[in-house]
Structure formats: C-alpha cells, structure tokens
Design an enzyme around this catalytic site. Structure first.
Site, PDB file in Angstrom:
ATOM      1  N   GLY A 130     -12.608  -4.091   1.752  1.00 36.14           N
ATOM      2  CA  GLY A 130     -14.041  -3.790   1.827  1.00 36.14           C
ATOM      3  C   GLY A 130     -14.506  -2.929   0.661  1.00 36.14           C
ATOM      4  O   GLY A 130     -15.563  -3.176   0.072  1.00 36.14           O
ATOM      5  N   GLY A 137      -6.107  -6.237   1.799  1.00 34.77           N
ATOM      6  CA  GLY A 137      -4.774  -6.171   2.393  1.00 34.77           C
ATOM      7  C   GLY A 137      -4.199  -7.556   2.634  1.00 34.77           C
ATOM      8  O   GLY A 137      -3.069  -7.859   2.244  1.00 34.77           O
ATOM      9  N   ARG A 179       0.823  -1.216   0.000  1.00 39.49           N
ATOM     10  CA  ARG A 179       0.000   0.000   0.000  1.00 39.49           C
ATOM     11  C   ARG A 179       0.854   1.262   0.000  1.00 39.49           C
ATOM     12  O   ARG A 179       0.472   2.270  -0.594  1.00 39.49           O
ATOM     13  CB  ARG A 179      -0.954   0.001   1.204  1.00 39.49           C
ATOM     14  CG  ARG A 179      -2.179  -0.871   0.971  1.00 39.49           C
ATOM     15  CD  ARG A 179      -3.114  -0.859   2.157  1.00 39.49           C
ATOM     16  NE  ARG A 179      -4.405  -1.433   1.794  1.00 39.49           N
ATOM     17  CZ  ARG A 179      -5.375  -1.671   2.667  1.00 39.49           C
ATOM     18  NH1 ARG A 179      -5.210  -1.401   3.949  1.00 39.49           N
ATOM     19  NH2 ARG A 179      -6.520  -2.176   2.264  1.00 39.49           N
ATOM     20  N   LYS A 197     -12.689 -11.493   8.750  1.00 37.30           N
ATOM     21  CA  LYS A 197     -13.713 -10.473   9.020  1.00 37.30           C
ATOM     22  C   LYS A 197     -15.072 -11.019   8.593  1.00 37.30           C
ATOM     23  O   LYS A 197     -15.655 -10.610   7.588  1.00 37.30           O
ATOM     24  CB  LYS A 197     -13.385  -9.176   8.282  1.00 37.30           C
ATOM     25  CG  LYS A 197     -12.220  -8.402   8.877  1.00 37.30           C
ATOM     26  CD  LYS A 197     -11.971  -7.138   8.062  1.00 37.30           C
ATOM     27  CE  LYS A 197     -10.745  -6.378   8.558  1.00 37.30           C
ATOM     28  NZ  LYS A 197     -10.406  -5.253   7.677  1.00 37.30           N
TER      29      LYS A 197
HETATM   30  C1  3PG Z   1      -8.670  -1.536   5.074  1.00 42.55           C
HETATM   31  O1  3PG Z   1      -7.606  -1.898   5.572  1.00 42.55           O
HETATM   32  O2  3PG Z   1      -9.520  -2.324   4.638  1.00 42.55           O
HETATM   33  C2  3PG Z   1      -8.897  -0.076   4.912  1.00 42.55           C
HETATM   34  O3  3PG Z   1      -7.777   0.624   5.340  1.00 42.55           O
HETATM   35  C3  3PG Z   1     -10.127   0.345   5.652  1.00 42.55           C
HETATM   36  O4  3PG Z   1     -10.004   0.033   7.015  1.00 42.55           O
HETATM   37  P1  3PG Z   1     -11.296  -0.187   7.903  1.00 42.55           P
HETATM   38  O5  3PG Z   1     -11.927  -1.458   7.433  1.00 42.55           O
HETATM   39  O6  3PG Z   1     -10.814  -0.253   9.321  1.00 42.55           O
HETATM   40  O7  3PG Z   1     -12.206   0.991   7.659  1.00 42.55           O
HETATM   41 MG    MG Z   2     -11.398  -3.083   5.912  1.00 42.02          MG
END
Ligand code: 3PG
Ligand code: MG
Length: 396
Positions: A377, A354, A36, A197
């Site tokens: 996401g 990521g 990133r 997640k």
């Molecule tokens: C991620 O790592 O998916 C983005 O940086 C967004 O992070 P978040 O899901 O904590 O909003």
């Molecule tokens: Mg995220």
C-alpha cells in the site's frame, strides 16, 4: 535527504526503538517468505555495531485491538534470530513495565522484540497516551518501516514526535531507489496491479490511470472489473458493490489515454486448492459454480506485448492465486518475461508488495528486477505522489 539517518545519531548505550515491518506470510507458524525480515537486518546490525540496543516495534496482521494468539509476534523469534545471528528476547506487550524492564535488561548484542502493537486499539487511533507509553521503551526512534509509512499510527508517527528520530537503512534504500526509478520514468510506463485487496486498490487505480500508459489488472480485482462489464464471474472473489467504481475507473482511463488490459482468457476451478481440476476458458465464459483463479495464456501473451514496448514497469500484486499451483502460471510467466527484458537492459522494473515479492521469488525473478520494494500500500501511495505520514513524521 532532509531527515536524519542512523549516522546522525549517538546510539551508544541507547535503547533504539526501531519501527520495522515484519508482516511476513506464515504457514503453520513457519515464515514462508523472510524477505521483509532480511531487509531490516542492516538496520539491526548497524544499531548493534554502534553500541545501541535494538528494540523492534511492529504490527502483525490486523487483530483490530484484540489479543489474537495466531497474530503474536513471538512466532517470528526463530526467523529473526536466523536472519540477525543474534539472540532475540521477546516481551509479551509493547508497552508497560514488562517492556521497559526487558529493554533495560537487554544485554550487548541482543535484540528485543515487542509484541504486536495492534493488540492495542490505540495503535491505529494514533492515541497520544499510547504513543507516550511506546516512547517510554526507547531513547531514540528509528523508523525502518517504509511499507507501513502510509499508516498514521502511534508506532509510525505518534512516537516520532516524542523521541529524537531517524530513518533506518531500509527506509533510506526504499526512498532513494523509488525516487531514482520513478521520479521521472522513461515512457511508455506499464503498471501491473493485481491481488485480492480489491476495495483498497480500486481507489488507487483511479489515480494510476492518469500516470501510466498501460494498466494490466489481474487477480481478484480483475473479477470485479469483468463483473462490472457484465461478464459472469461465478463464485470468484469479486466485489460486486464496486461495479460503479470500476466503470468510473475505466472511463477515466479512456479519457486519459491509458489502455486497460484485463484478462482475455481465464483459468477456472471448482475448488480453491493446489492442483484442483481446472480449465481455461474465454473471459466471458466462467460457469456459475466455478471461480477464476488465474489469467490464461492469451492474456499472458498480451501482457508480454505490452512489456516488450515498455521502458518502465511498475508491478504490484499477483495476477492469480499464485500461492497454489498451477494458478501461479500467469504471474510466473509475466514475471520471468519482465526479468528477461530487465537483464537485456530494455526495461526498468520496479515491484512492490508482500505478495508480489513472494510471487517474484517464486518465479525466480526478484533478483533480476531493477528494484523490489518491501511495500504494498505504501508503495502505491508513494507512486501517486501522496505524502506518507510515517515519512513526514521524520521531519524531512
Ligand atoms: C503490509 O503488509 O502491507 C504492511 O505491513 C501494512 O499492513 P496493513 O495494510 O495491515 O496496514
Ligand atoms: Mg497493506
């Protein structure tokens, strides 16, 4: 594209507030995957070459409005300096007199990094007063955080309404590559969705089953599905309270003619650690005191069959606990096969997330995929056709 880019802005001498996503994995204060960071470098270099002052605005982790030292962005300064080849100054707050003074004092060729926006609860509330304070640190806003564009936060949307705004180079690249690959995908389309997640992705899966021909479910979220089907999951990562939702998704998939591929065999261990003693069992045979850490070889064969006939692959999330060996085996094997099909010109492969990027790098497959997005996401929400607030705020 309807929105402005860095080419449309006069940046000479301007403080360019660049929203970036440098939410990178850290182990013991060391960045373990700098993808990133590397991908925002073109934007930083462009701002510098146009005589602007790059001021990086970013979140890190989920501190929920509290100052958490472990989530300070200061830790990333060495990695940023290595990627940009420039001196990076750090400001201990993203708003206020300190941040403004640091921005004003920035010398030509230097980059300013502002502290984690999420140390302020107002960031996630998209508080207008907070957005105003952010806007005081810049003259121009550049959003280069496609991967955070699904969040309607002060640093992604609020500030865009207050300053002349444009998209950064990575934002442009993400949007054009995803549109090219997924606007009208060649069928059959296989989606691989995995990762830990669970509750956030179950909702997304419901939409996905109506768009793709086959859906491979892996990682922690597969356990939720296995449990919903009455299979024992021992002490595995599992959201038992999501069982009804999982069953609904399976029903929806059936109605839509989407084939769901769940683990047929599993790799289990008693400890979550590298090289923990493990065994491969059938998916309905997880012992009570064990946890599922990867999909087994039969599942991998099944996935390969699906990939062999697929024309398009959309991948988000690892199939197992890929960060600890040997529980990366299924992810690595499937990724290598997808890379091979891509090189042969048989498959368009698009991956996002990521964790997914780390996993593909680990498999040595990332470079062979058609496109690797830095988003997780946001990538999924984009795929569902949802409007991303961070993109919409650029006024496209
Ligand atoms: C991620 O790592 O998916 C983005 O940086 C967004 O992070 P978040 O899901 O904590 O909003
Ligand atoms: Mg995220």
């Amino acid at each position: 594209m309807a929105w402005k880019t860095l080419d449309d802005m006069d940046l000479a001498g301007k403080r360019v507030l660049a929203r970036v996503d440098i939410n990178v994995p850290l182990e013991g204060g060391v960045v373990t995957d700098a993808t990133r960071i590397e991908r925002i470098s073109p934007t930083v270099q462009d701002i510098l070459s146009k005589g602007g002052k790059p001021i990086l605005l970013a979140h890190f982790g989920r501190p929920k409005g509290v100052r958490v030292p472990d989530l300070s962005l200061q830790q990333l300064v060495p990695a940023l300096e290595a990627a940009f080849g420039a001196h990076v100054v750090f400001a201990a707050d993203c708003i206020g007199p300190g941040a403004v003074a640091a921005a004003d004092a920035l010398k030509e060729g230097q980059v300013l990094l502002l502290e984690n926006t999420r140390f302020h609860a107002e960031e996630e509330q998209n508080d207008p007063e907070f957005a105003k304070k952010l806007a005081e640190v810049g003259d121009v806003f550049c959003n280069d955080a496609f991967s955070a564009a699904h969040r309607a936060h002060a640093s992604t949307t609020g500030v865009a309404e207050l300053l002349p705004s444009c998209a950064g180079r990575l934002m442009q690249a993400e949007l054009s590559a995803l549109e090219a690959a997924l606007g009208e995908p060649e069928r059959p389309v296989v989606a691989v969705v995995g990762g830990a997640k669970v509750s956030t992705k179950l909702e997304l899966l419901g939409n996905l089953v109506e768009k793709v021909d086959q859906l491979v479910i892996g990682g922690g979220m597969a356990n939720t599905f296995l449990a919903a089907l009455g299979k024992p999951v021992g002490s595995s990562l599992c959201e038992h309270e999501m069982a009804d939702t999982a069953r609904e998704i399976l029903g929806k998939a059936e109605a839509a003619g989407c084939e769901i591929i769940l683990p047929e065999d599993i790799v289990v261990a008693r400890e979550f650690k590298a090289n923990a003693e493990n065994e491969t069992l059938r998916a309905d045979a997880c012992p009570e005191d064990a946890m599922i850490l990867d999909a087994g070889p039969e599942t991998v064969s099944r996935i390969k069959v699906a990939l062999k006939s697929a024309k398009t692959l959309i991948w988000n999330g690892p199939l197992g606990a890929f960060e600890i060996e040997p529980f990366d085996a299924a992810t690595v094997a499937a990724a290598k096969y997808a890379a091979k099909r891509t090189i042969e010109g048989k498959l368009t492969s698009v991956a996002g997330g990521g964790d997914t990027v780390s996993a593909l790098n680990r498999a040595g497959a990332a470079e062979d995929f058609s496109y690797v997005s830095t988003a997780g996401g946001a990538f999924l929400e984009w795929m569902e056709g949802k409007t991303l607030p961070g993109v919409a705020a650029l006024g496209g």
